[in-house]
Design an enzyme around this catalytic site. Structure first.
Site, PDB file in Angstrom:
ATOM      1  N   ARG A 210      -0.457 -17.551  -1.102  1.00 23.96           N
ATOM      2  CA  ARG A 210      -1.365 -18.564  -1.313  1.00 23.96           C
ATOM      3  C   ARG A 210      -2.818 -17.781  -1.720  1.00 23.96           C
ATOM      4  NH1 ARG A 210      -0.537 -23.307   3.249  1.00 23.96           N
ATOM      5  NH2 ARG A 210       1.723 -23.497   3.068  1.00 23.96           N
TER       6      ARG A 210
ATOM      7  N   ASP B 212      -1.096  -3.439 -11.117  1.00 21.98           N
ATOM      8  CA  ASP B 212      -1.022  -2.068 -10.480  1.00 21.98           C
ATOM      9  C   ASP B 212      -0.174  -1.894  -9.449  1.00 21.98           C
ATOM     10  OD1 ASP B 212      -1.392   0.738  -9.736  1.00 21.98           O
ATOM     11  OD2 ASP B 212      -3.467   0.672  -9.773  1.00 21.98           O
TER      12      ASP B 212
ATOM     13  N   ASP C 114      -0.916   4.519  -5.898  1.00 23.91           N
ATOM     14  CA  ASP C 114      -1.193   5.965  -6.288  1.00 23.91           C
ATOM     15  C   ASP C 114      -2.636   6.188  -6.174  1.00 23.91           C
ATOM     16  OD1 ASP C 114      -2.011   4.803  -8.539  1.00 23.91           O
ATOM     17  OD2 ASP C 114      -0.900   6.529  -9.838  1.00 23.91           O
TER      18      ASP C 114
END
Ligand SMILES: *[C@@H]1O[C@H](CO)[C@@H](O)[C@H](O)[C@H]1NC(C)=O
Ligand SMILES: *[C@@H]1O[C@H](CO)[C@@H](O)[C@H](O)[C@H]1NC(C)=O
Length: 357
Positions: A197, A267, A271
């Site tokens: 939500r 993304d 990393d």
């Protein structure tokens, strides 16, 4: 009428009043209160307290004090209220321990307020900010954390904007916001470490330049009843340690929904580097070729990458306190840190996890 005729005569645009300069979206029609009231007392109740301030409608509330107000019951706002948290001396003003409720009220403006419910509230059915069945509400530059039922509960709410705010670390259902009815605008918010939500929006919606970090599911309509249109522009979703399935950025968006999606990034690789890829495929929603609301494009002045920088620098109540600093630091790790929690104390911050103001 005279003003309108004068504008027409000299060719000025007819601009309707907004909540404050820079207010955007459906909730910007709120004008709040105009009778000055200065909060001078951090106690829960009594003369000069915030509870005193919000007890009558029409007030434009400013603060001569700063720090946390520890609520011992829900704080119920009156209609036509403005809370100007930005007027508090540094380090600013916050409420902790119970819900703020604008339930059933209209014409509410809340700016620069820290709203931290947490498990001091024994009622697991309450939210950090409740605006069920409210009308014409704008929350701007607020910091909402440790919500128990939802961070923001807005079922049946009409004309809502939540902008430039941090909505983080819900601890009970671990949900961000639940809005039904609308229309609603979610603009340049930072959503961090919630299960789902962010928001759930059964409404015609503008969702522009938001950043969502460390989610399990992010934007949803939950596959249940209702036909809604969604303008989804320039948002950045970033997976974190608690993200089990990064592709649940758009969650349970079924064929009943219509979506205009542009410039959204995901993304997913945790990393430590911001390197998202396009994320404009919205479940099985019907694809709109242009926004359902013509104002949405004008709101989308940032790319998702620009929104990341701007939202991390500016979202939430200023100045940032320990809770917000910790939340923002987790986002800056870009996948390496952050957790979905069940108790604010597990943040390790002082004051049982509420931090000190
Ligand atoms: C309310 O107070 C704020 C802060 O002092 C001020 O900027 C604003 O103009 C006031 N609004 C109204 C309608 O009086
Ligand atoms: C919602 O805002 C619109 C203007 O955008 C206004 O016409 C309408 O009356 C508002 N709805 C309510 C219930 O106040």
């Amino acid at each position: 009428m005279v003003y309108i005729l004068a504008c027409l005569a000299i060719g000025l645009p007819l601009v309707s009043a907004v909540a404050f300069p820079g207010a955007v979206g459906f909730g910007s029609v709120a004008t709040g209160g105009s009778t000055p009231f200065i909060v001078t007392n951090l106690a829960d109740s009594g003369t000069g307290t915030l509870r005193d301030a919000v007890s009558a409608s029409g007030r434009n509330i400013t603060f001569a004090v700063s720090g946390y107000i520890v609520l011992s019951s829900a704080l119920s706002l009156s209609s036509s209220t403005t809370i100007n948290g930005q007027t508090a001396p540094s380090p600013g003003i916050g409420v902790m321990g119970r819900e703020i409720s604008a339930s059933g009220k209209s014409n509410i403006v809340v700016r620069n307020l820290r709203i931290r419910q947490g498990n001091l509230d024994p009622d697991t059915g309450k939210s950090a900010f409740n605006m069920g069945k409210a009308t014409n509400v704008i929350l701007d530059h607020c910091s909402i954390a440790y919500g128990v039922f939802d961070s923001i509960d807005a079922v049946g709410a009409v004309n809502v904007t939540v902008s430039n705010s941090i909505i983080a670390l819900p601890i009970g259902q671990q949900f961000g916001a639940h809005l039904e009815t609308g229309p609603a605008t979610w603009y340049r918010n930072l959503w961090v470490s919630a299960h789902n939500r962010q928001p759930l929006t059964k409404a015609n919606t503008q969702y522009v330049n938001n950043v969502v970090y460390n989610y399990q599911a992010a934007y949803t309509v939950a596959n249940t009843g209702g036909l809604f249109s969604h303008d989804l522009i320039g948002n950045y979703f970033i997976a974190g340690p608690s993200t089990t399935s990064p592709s649940d950025d758009w969650f349970q968006m079924n064929e009943n929904q219509k979506a205009f999606a542009s410039g959204n990034l995901l993304d997913s690789n945790r990393d430590g580097v911001l390197n998202g890829a396009a994320a404009n495929s919205i479940g099985s929603a019907v694809v709109l070729a242009s926004p359902w609301n013509s104002a949405s494009t004008g709101l989308a002045t940032l790319t998702a990458a620009q929104a990341f920088t701007s939202v991390l620098a500016n979202a939430g109540a200023a100045p940032r306190d320990q809770v917000d600093a910790s939340v923002v630091a987790s986002v800056q790790s870009l996948g390496r840190s952050g957790a979905i929690i069940t108790n604010q104390a597990s943040t390790g911050l002082s004051n049982d996890g509420y931090g000190t103001l």
